[in-house]
Design an enzyme around this catalytic site. Structure first.
Site, PDB file in Angstrom:
ATOM      1  CG  HIS A  19      37.162  47.816  34.541  1.00 20.84           C
ATOM      2  ND1 HIS A  19      37.136  47.683  36.055  1.00 20.84           N
ATOM      3  CD2 HIS A  19      36.630  46.661  33.994  1.00 20.84           C
ATOM      4  CE1 HIS A  19      36.606  46.430  36.369  1.00 20.84           C
ATOM      5  NE2 HIS A  19      36.399  45.956  35.143  1.00 20.84           N
ATOM      6  CE  LYS A  43      32.158  38.775  38.834  1.00 18.46           C
ATOM      7  NZ  LYS A  43      32.836  39.755  38.177  1.00 18.46           N
ATOM      8  NE  ARG A  93      41.272  39.996  33.511  1.00 14.75           N
ATOM      9  CZ  ARG A  93      40.197  39.664  34.486  1.00 14.75           C
ATOM     10  NH1 ARG A  93      39.937  40.730  34.989  1.00 14.75           N
ATOM     11  NH2 ARG A  93      39.565  38.646  34.497  1.00 14.75           N
ATOM     12  CB  SER A 131      37.109  43.970  40.129  1.00 15.21           C
ATOM     13  OG  SER A 131      37.038  45.032  39.099  1.00 15.21           O
TER      14      SER A 131
END
Length: 168
Positions: A19, A43, A93, A131
């Site tokens: 990040h 989440k 990513r 994360s």
């Protein structure tokens, strides 16, 4: 010329070195970068939104006055409009990220064609960091120091001590 405002949205639970890479690089593309800290109903956050905002503010403090941290709980395109943003910055990513992000960018374009989405590839060394995986590793007592700053590492470890480790 109008100020170029960009938004980098995310849950940042916790904020990772990946990040931070996108924030540093994204801040160079706009006059002001708004980091939008949000909740994702799918989440389970480790940190409250207030805690995440405080952590993100601390972590980006050294980047300079062009970066601001704001909470939001709305459609991304409505948030971007309220901020006066014309750019959404998204980090990629891997190829798997691209498929999801491409679909979201298309939907966002339909909602608000005045806002463009810009994709930044994460630094090669940081591409595997997520994360979700950082939390999972921490919950099983694994080392996360290669994925987050020392201060974030300490906070995640302290939170795991409170909520309890998994495994035996």
């Amino acid at each position: 010329m109008a100020e170029r405002i960009g938004v980098y949205p995310g849950t940042f639970d916790p904020i990772t070195l990946g990040h931070m890479d996108i924030i540093r690089r994204g801040a160079k593309l706009v006059d002001r970068l708004m980091i939008g800290v949000t909740t994702n109903p799918s989440k389970s956050p480790m940190f409250t939104i207030e805690e995440r905002m405080a952590i993100v503010r601390r972590e980006v403090a050294g980047i300079g006055g062009t970066v601001e941290v704001v909470a939001f709980d709305s459609l991304l395109m409505d948030f971007a409009e309220r901020q006066g943003a014309r750019v959404i910055i998204r980090g990629l990513r891997a190829v798997a990220d691209f498929e999801y992000e491409y679909q979201m960018a298309g939907m966002n374009q339909q909602i608000n064609p005045r806002v463009e989405t810009v994709f930044l590839m994460a630094d090669v060394a940081l591409q595997p960091i997520a994360s979700r995986l950082v939390k999972e590793i921490a919950l099983f007592g694994g080392p996360i120091g290669k994925f987050v700053t020392p201060a974030v590492c300490a906070e995640v470890v302290a939170r795991v001590e409170v909520i309890g480790r998994k495994g035996s």
